[in-house]
Design a protein around this motif. Structure first.
Motif, PDB file in Angstrom:
ATOM      1  N   GLN A  43      -6.415  -2.017  -1.242  1.00 20.03           N
ATOM      2  CA  GLN A  43      -7.239  -1.598  -0.112  1.00 20.03           C
ATOM      3  C   GLN A  43      -8.168  -2.714   0.341  1.00 20.03           C
ATOM      4  O   GLN A  43      -8.301  -2.981   1.544  1.00 20.03           O
ATOM      5  N   LYS A  56       0.831  -1.210   0.000  1.00 18.47           N
ATOM      6  CA  LYS A  56       0.000   0.000   0.000  1.00 18.47           C
ATOM      7  C   LYS A  56       0.860   1.254   0.000  1.00 18.47           C
ATOM      8  O   LYS A  56       0.551   2.239  -0.688  1.00 18.47           O
ATOM      9  N   CYS A  60      -4.830   0.163  -6.533  1.00 18.03           N
ATOM     10  CA  CYS A  60      -5.091   0.763  -5.215  1.00 18.03           C
ATOM     11  C   CYS A  60      -6.356   0.187  -4.598  1.00 18.03           C
ATOM     12  O   CYS A  60      -6.400  -0.101  -3.392  1.00 18.03           O
TER      13      CYS A  60
END
Length: 366
Positions: free
Chosen positions: A281, A239, A277
């Motif tokens: 997540q 991340k 992303c």
């Protein structure tokens, strides 16, 4: 082409009285080990050049005489020291702050503009081969690629043993149309390569998390909390590599340095990065849930084990109590002198233990 063959020529070339190149001697060739490859590209083709100085001169002469400058130099370095970058910094006018970041590495992913050049920091990731890693080793290996992009040059500085750019360079050199896009085309190819690596690693981590999740809820499972926590930590590392790039890359197509014909390509890379992303997540949230579920399952199993232990202790307490009473060796005790006293006490013990065992089994404790 190895740097030990290239830099002696550079040392001789830079002392020429050429106004386009700085008259500064490069460090001794014996101390150079960071140069991986270089090339001069004119009109979508790689032009032969004896050394970097010759490549720069050829490119600048072509752009000076051409109404539409399309020639550029691409220099690739691997974990360079400060003296090894000074000559390139002066030749291409690289900003000192960007050069310092490229040398020290461990930078946050970013896109910065210095005058008429861009400085891009990309975090690289690689999924470690399961057969090569141990239980305590890292799952995701990280590195960095720093890219200096100017009107007539691309300088790439790579840190980390994985994610070499040789395949990217070969792919571009095999397709003159891609090479003819200029320095921003090289930047797009590198960014696309790095983001594709993100997608691959994110998919592999998703598969790892699904395997761990299945193990947590299996009837027979080790419920290795250390492994789950390691996956959680690696997801955070992924991340940190991906998330900071999202905003700069979404804004990159609007920069004036990006030609209009290249903007849709950078928007495509931004879309892929957005997908990564979102996947990272969701995987990060899944790892949180798996960790909490594993802890809850561990506590539940511990409580179940305690119930079983308590049940057996209660069952064994009955014969222990009776044996303790009749082991006090008093003369005047009931049934101590009776013939049927011993079998009667044993019968009481067996009946009491049987009743307790049936009661615990009925309540699910055993």
């Amino acid at each position: 082409m190895r740097s030990s063959m290239l830099f002696p020529r550079i040392t001789r070339a830079v002392v020429r009285t050429d106004a386009s190149l700085p008259e500064k001697k490069f460090p001794r060739a014996s101390s150079i080990s960071s140069l991986i490859e270089f090339g001069a590209y004119v009109a979508g083709k790689k032009v032969a050049a004896g050394d970097i100085a010759d490549a720069v001169r050829l490119v600048r002469e072509h752009n000076h005489d051409s109404p539409q400058p399309t020639a550029y130099v691409w220099v690739g370095l691997y974990e360079p020291d400060a003296p090894e970058v000074e000559w390139l910094a002066e030749t291409f006018g690289l900003h000192p702050l960007a050069v310092e970041d490229a040398i020290k590495a461990h930078q946050r992913p970013k896109v910065e503009r210095y005058g008429d050049s861009l400085f891009v920091v990309l975090k690289t990731v690689a999924f470690v081969d399961p057969e090569a890693k141990s239980a305590s080793s890292e799952i995701i290996a990280t590195g960095e690629i720093m890219v200096f992009v100017g009107p007539d040059f691309v300088v790439t500085v790579r840190h980390g043993a994985h994610s070499p750019l040789a395949d990217v360079r070969e792919k571009l050199e095999d397709k003159p149309k891609l090479l003819n896009r200029g320095p921003t085309g090289v930047l797009h190819a590198i960014a696309d390569y790095v983001v594709d690596k993100y997608l691959y690693v994110a998919d592999q981590m998703q598969a790892e998390l699904e395997d761990v999740e299945a193990a947590v809820f299996a009837e027979v499972s080790s419920r290795d909390i250390n492994r789950i926590y390691q996956l959680k930590r690696e997801m955070l590392e992924l991340k940190r590599a991906v998330a900071p790039l999202l905003a700069p890359f979404n804004a990159l197509p609007q920069r004036r340095m990006i030609p209009s014909e290249m903007r849709e390509y950078f928007r495509d890379v931004g879309d892929h990065l957005s997908r990564v992303c979102e996947q990272v997540q969701s995987s990060n949230e899944l790892s949180d849930s798996i960790l909490q579920a594993a802890l809850a399952r561990t506590n539940a199993l511990a409580n179940e084990d305690m119930r079983k232990i308590s049940s057996w202790v209660a069952i064994l307490a009955v014969p222990t109590m009776i044996a303790g009473i009749y082991g006090m060796n008093f003369d005047h005790m009931p049934e101590t002198h009776e013939v049927w006293g011993y079998p009667a006490v044993l019968s009481v013990m067996i009946i009491a233990c049987t009743l307790l065992h049936r009661a615990f089994r009925r309540n699910g404790w055993l």
